[in-house]
Design an enzyme around this catalytic site. Structure first.
Site, PDB file in Angstrom:
ATOM      1  N   LYS A 189      82.021  41.669  82.612  1.00 12.25           N
ATOM      2  CA  LYS A 189      81.915  42.031  84.036  1.00 12.25           C
ATOM      3  C   LYS A 189      83.021  43.023  84.398  1.00 12.25           C
ATOM      4  O   LYS A 189      84.035  43.112  83.681  1.00 12.25           O
ATOM      5  CB  LYS A 189      81.989  40.776  84.904  1.00 12.25           C
TER       6      LYS A 189
ATOM      7  N   TYR B  55     108.680  59.042  99.023  1.00 12.10           N
ATOM      8  CA  TYR B  55     108.380  58.682 100.422  1.00 12.10           C
ATOM      9  C   TYR B  55     109.351  57.650 100.969  1.00 12.10           C
ATOM     10  O   TYR B  55     109.742  56.720 100.258  1.00 12.10           O
ATOM     11  CB  TYR B  55     106.973  58.074 100.504  1.00 12.10           C
TER      12      TYR B  55
HETATM   13  C1  LIG Z   1      85.110  35.785  84.648  1.00 11.51           C
HETATM   14  C2  LIG Z   1      84.617  34.514  84.202  1.00 11.51           C
HETATM   15  C3  LIG Z   1      85.062  33.962  82.988  1.00 11.51           C
HETATM   16  C4  LIG Z   1      86.135  34.586  82.125  1.00 11.51           C
HETATM   17  O1  LIG Z   1      87.398  34.130  82.503  1.00 11.51           O
HETATM   18  P1  LIG Z   1      88.670  34.518  81.622  1.00 11.51           P
HETATM   19  O2  LIG Z   1      89.762  33.785  82.280  1.00 11.51           O
HETATM   20  O3  LIG Z   1      88.820  35.982  81.723  1.00 11.51           O
HETATM   21  O4  LIG Z   1      88.385  34.084  80.246  1.00 11.51           O
HETATM   22  C5  LIG Z   1      84.466  32.804  82.550  1.00 11.51           C
HETATM   23  N1  LIG Z   1      83.536  32.182  83.295  1.00 11.51           N
HETATM   24  C6  LIG Z   1      83.103  32.673  84.472  1.00 11.51           C
HETATM   25  C7  LIG Z   1      82.052  31.941  85.222  1.00 11.51           C
HETATM   26  C8  LIG Z   1      83.632  33.844  84.968  1.00 11.51           C
HETATM   27  O5  LIG Z   1      83.205  34.320  86.139  1.00 11.51           O
END
Ligand SMILES: *Cc1c(COP(=O)(O)O)cnc(C)c1O
Length: 642
Positions: free
Chosen positions: A39, A262
C-alpha cells in the site's frame, strides 16, 4: 551512477529487501505463507517493483489500501491475489470485480451490496473478514464478529477465504498483543468452519509474538528494513532498502552574527562553511527536521542549519575539506544511524512509516542490486512523459490502453504486437487476421499424368467476413500471384505451374463453405488466371462477424519441381500446415520461414506426412510459410497435359 540527472533521487536496494524478506520468513511457523504489503506505493518504495520481488520470494498475496492501487498492479501484469486492507466503498465494487481484487469486509451493508453485484455478474468472489480485536479501527467489533461471520458465510456469491485481525501495539506492548490474540482465537474457535487463511501478524508481531493458529503473516515495514522498536534489533538483522540522496548545489561562507534561513532560527557564532542542498519539505524532507536533522557527505555527518525550506536546506560543512558542488549527500537511509529513517523520525517525535511514505515525492527511484541499477521509475507526481519509460514498459502501457478502449485484451494485444507495426510502417489501414488456420496439401500419384501429382488442398480458418463475396484465385505466373497477394478480397491463392494449361480441370475448386453453408461459385478466366467468385445470399447475414471458412481444391503439380511453397499471407493466430504425400515421394525436407514470436514451429513427421504447428495463442506475421523440398521417383515417359 553517472546517468542520474535529477537533483535528488531514491535508491532502492532490492538485494537488501530480499535479505529482509528471507530473514522475516525464517521467523514464520513452517508452512505459514506471507502477504507483502504494498500500500501507499509500498511505503514509497514502488509497489510494482516490490510486488515483483516479493512474488519471486514466495509471497502468496499482496496487500493494498484501495482498489485504485490494486487496479494499477493488475494493469502492470500482477496476477497473484491482492487484498484491499481497508474498508471499500460501494463505488469501488465494480473495480473490485473487474480487476479481481479481494476486499476485506467488515460492514454488512457493503457485504450485501458486494454479494448482489457478484450475483448479477454470476461470479463467486473471495473476501477476507476483518475482525477488530482491540485495534479500535476498521473491522467488525469483536463481540459482533461471530454472528456476522456466519451471515457472510451464508452469502451465495461470496466465499470467506480468510479471517484476520490487526494489532494495536505489537512492537512494544506484549500483554495487549497477547490479549488481542486470545480474543481472536476465541472468536475463531466458536465458528463451525475454518477459513483457508487466518492472519493477524503485521511485521512487528512476526518478531515479537507467537501466533500458532495463523497460517499467513502480513509483512510491511520490516521488509523495508526499518525497525518499529529498538528491541526488535536484538531479534532480527534488517537492512534499509531506501536511500534518499541529493547533491550539493552551492558552497559558501557565513561569519559570526550571520543568520541562515527563514525566521533567522540559526545564527552563526563563528566562521561557518556551509552548503546548499536542493531538497526541502516538498521533497518529503520533514519541516520538523529544521535545526535537528543530519545528513551524510563523504560518510561524515553534517548538521542542518536553520529551517527546512520548501526546496532547499543548508548544511554545515565547516569540518570537511574540499567539498565541491555536485558532491553526493545522503539525506535518509543506509546503515549509518544518523540518517536511518527511525532515527530521523525520532528526532521530531514523528513516525518512520510517515517519513518513508513522504520521502522522495519528487524523486526518481533507481532500483539496485549488487551495486548495479536494474530499473528506474518515473519521477513521481509527474504527468505522463513517455520518455520516462523504457520501451518495454511503454509497450505495456499502450497495449493496456488499447485493450481497455476495446474492452478486449486479445484484440489489444494483436493491435499492439502486430497491427501498429503495419499501421505505422506499412501504412496499411485495414485490419485483417485469421485464426485457427489449417492448410492441408495432399499429393497423390496420377495415372493419367504420371509426371504430375494430383493435388488435393483443403484450407480452413476463421476470420471476420468482410463482404458477401470473396475470391479464390489461381495464378499462372508469379507476377499475377503477387497481385493476388495484395488484394484483400482474395482468401486463397494458388500458383499453377506454367506447364499446366490454366482451365477449370487443372485447378478445380471443389467446395467453398462459410459456417458450413456451401457457397456458389462462378469462374472467370483468361490465359494468366482463374478467378473464382464465391458468394451466397446468406453471407450478407454474416458480414462483420467471425466466420469459419473452408476451401477445397483439386489441381496438379509437376514432380520435377522438387519443391512446394505454402505461404501465410495475413496475420494469423495459430497455424497448421500439413503436407501428405504418396510412397513415390522418397524424402521430404521441411524449411519453415516463420516470423512472429516464435520462428521455429513444431514439426511432426510420420510415414507419409509432415505436420507443422505453431503454439496455440501465438500470432504469426504475414510473410511466413514453409518450403517442402522433396525427391520423387520419376515414372517413365513424359506426359504433357492438354
Ligand atoms: C499496513 C498494514 C500492515 C503492515 O503493517 P507493518 O507494521 O508495516 O508490518 C498489516 N496489516 C494491515 C491490516 C495493514 O493495514
Amino acid at each position: 551512477m553517472t546517468q542520474i540527472q535529477e537533483r535528488s533521487w531514491i535508491e532502492i536496494d532490492l538485494g537488501n529487501y530480499t535479505h529482509n524478506i528471507r530473514a522475516i520468513r525464517a521467523k514464520l511457523a513452517s508452512g505459514a505463507r506471507f502477504l507483502q504489503i504494498v500500500k501507499a506505493d509500498a511505503y514509497g518504495h514502488g509497489a510494482y517493483e516490490i510486488a515483483r520481488r516479493a512474488i519471486r520470494e514466495g509471497a502468496s498475496f499482496l496487500g493494498v489500501a484501495n482498489s485504485e492501487e490494486g487496479m494499477l498492479l493488475r494493469y502492470l501484469g500482477i496476477t497473484i491475489p491482492i487484498i484491499i486492507l481497508s474498508p471499500c466503498l460501494d463505488t469501488e465494487i465494480s473495480t473490485l470485480i473487474e480487476y479481481d481484487l479481494t476486499p476485506s469486509v467488515s460492514d454488512i451493508e457493503f457485504t450485501l451490496a458486494l454479494d448482489r453485484f457478484c450475483e448479477q455478474k454470476n461470479v463467486v468472489r473471495n473476501v477476507h473478514v476483518n475482525v477488530d480485536t482491540g485495534m479500535g479501527r476498521s473491522g467488525i467489533y469483536f463481540a459482533d464478529a461471530g454472528g456476522m461471520i456466519l451471515k457472510i458465510a451464508s452469502m451465495k456469491n461470496l466465499k470467506i477465504q480468510g479471517i484476520f485481525s490487526h494489532f494495536a501495539a505489537s512492537e512494544n506492548d506484549s500483554s495487549y498483543t497477547r490479549f488481542q490474540i486470545q480474543r481472536f482465537e476465541s472468536i475463531l474457535k466458536q465458528l463451525p468452519f475454518t477459513p483457508e487463511y487466518v492472519h493477524m501478524a503485521n511485521s512487528s508481531a512476526i518478531v515479537t509474538a507467537q501466533i500458532q493458529f495463523c497460517n499467513l503473516a502480513r509483512v510491511g515495514i520490516l521488509g523495508f528494513g526499518v525497525y518499529t522498536d529498538h528491541s526488535i534489533k536484538h531479534h532480527i538483522l534488517l537492512k534499509p532498502v531506501m536511500v534518499f540522496k541529493s547533491r550539493i548545489s552551492q558552497v559558501k561562507h557565513a561569519y559570526p552574527g550571520d543568520s541562515i534561513g527563514y525566521n533567522r532560527t540559526y545564527t552563526c557564532e563563528q566562521r561557518t562553511r556551509y552548503a546548499i542542498v536542493p531538497v526541502g519539505y516538498a521533497d518529503g524532507y520533514d519541516y520538523l527536521l529544521s535545526n535537528k536533522g543530519e545528513v551524510l557527505v563523504r560518510g561524515k555527518k553534517c548538521r542542518i542549519l536553520g529551517k527546512i525550506s520548501m526546496d532547499m536546506i543548508a548544511i554545515d560543512i565547516t569540518q570537511l575539506d574540499s567539498i565541491a558542488v555536485g558532491d553526493e549527500v545522503t539525506l535518509m537511509g543506509g546503515e549509518q544511524e544518523a540518517v536511518r529513517c527511525e532515527h530521523l523520525a525520532g528526532l521530531y517525535n514523528g513516525s518512520s512509516y510517515e517519513l518513508l511514505c513522504q520521502i522522495g515525492r519528487r524523486a526518481r527511484r533507481y532500483y539496485r542490486e549488487e551495486g548495479k541499477t536494474i530499473s528506474t521509475s518515473p519521477l513521481s507526481r509527474r504527468g505522463f512523459v513517455s520518455k520516462d519509460f523504457t520501451d518495454d514498459k511503454l509497450g505495456m502501457i499502450i497495449e493496456s490502453a488499447i485493450s481497455q478502449r476495446l474492452q478486449s485484451k486479445e484484440i489489444g494485444s494483436i493491435i499492439n504486437d502486430v497491427i501498429l507495426k503495419r499501421f505505422f510502417i506499412d501504412r496499411d489501414r485495414e485490419i485483417h487476421y485469421k485464426k485457427d488456420f489449417l492448410h492441408t496439401v495432399r499429393f497423390e500419384d496420377s495415372d493419367e499424368y504420371p509426371d504430375y501429382f494430383r493435388v488435393y488442398t483443403e484450407l480452413t480458418f476463421t476470420k471476420i467476413l468482410q463482404s458477401d463475396f470473396f475470391y479464390v484465385a489461381c495464378a499462372h505466373n508469379e507476377e499475377v500471384l503477387e497481385k493476388y497477394f495484395m488484394r484483400k478480397d482474395v482468401e486463397y491463392r494458388w500458383l499453377l505451374d506454367s506447364s499446366v494449361p490454366i482451365m477449370t480441370d487443372s485447378f478445380n475448386v471443389t467446395r467453398v463453405c462459410v459456417n458450413n453453408h456451401t457457397l456458389h461459385h462462378h469462374v472467370h478466366a483468361n490465359h494468366t488466371f482463374l478467378e473464382i467468385r464465391c458468394f451466397h445470399e446468406i453471407l450478407t447475414k454474416y458480414v462483420g462477424q467471425e466466420v469459419c471458412f473452408s476451401i477445397s481444391t483439386q489441381t496438379y503439380y509437376p514432380r520435377i519441381k522438387k519443391q512446394l511453397s505454402i505461404y501465410i499471407s495475413e496475420m494469423t493466430k495459430e497455424a497448421g500446415i500439413h503436407f501428405i504425400y504418396p510412397q513415390s515421394v522418397t524424402s521430404v525436407e521441411t524449411v519453415p520461414f516463420f516470423s512472429g514470436k516464435t520462428r521455429f514451429p513444431a514439426i511432426h513427421r510420420s510415414a507419409q506426412a509432415v505436420k507443422i504447428h505453431t503454439a496455440s495463442d501465438e500470432w504469426i506475421f504475414p510473410t511466413s510459410g514453409v518450403v517442402f523440398v522433396y525427391a520423387s521417383v520419376l515414372k517413365k515417359g513424359t506426359v504433357v497435359i492438354y
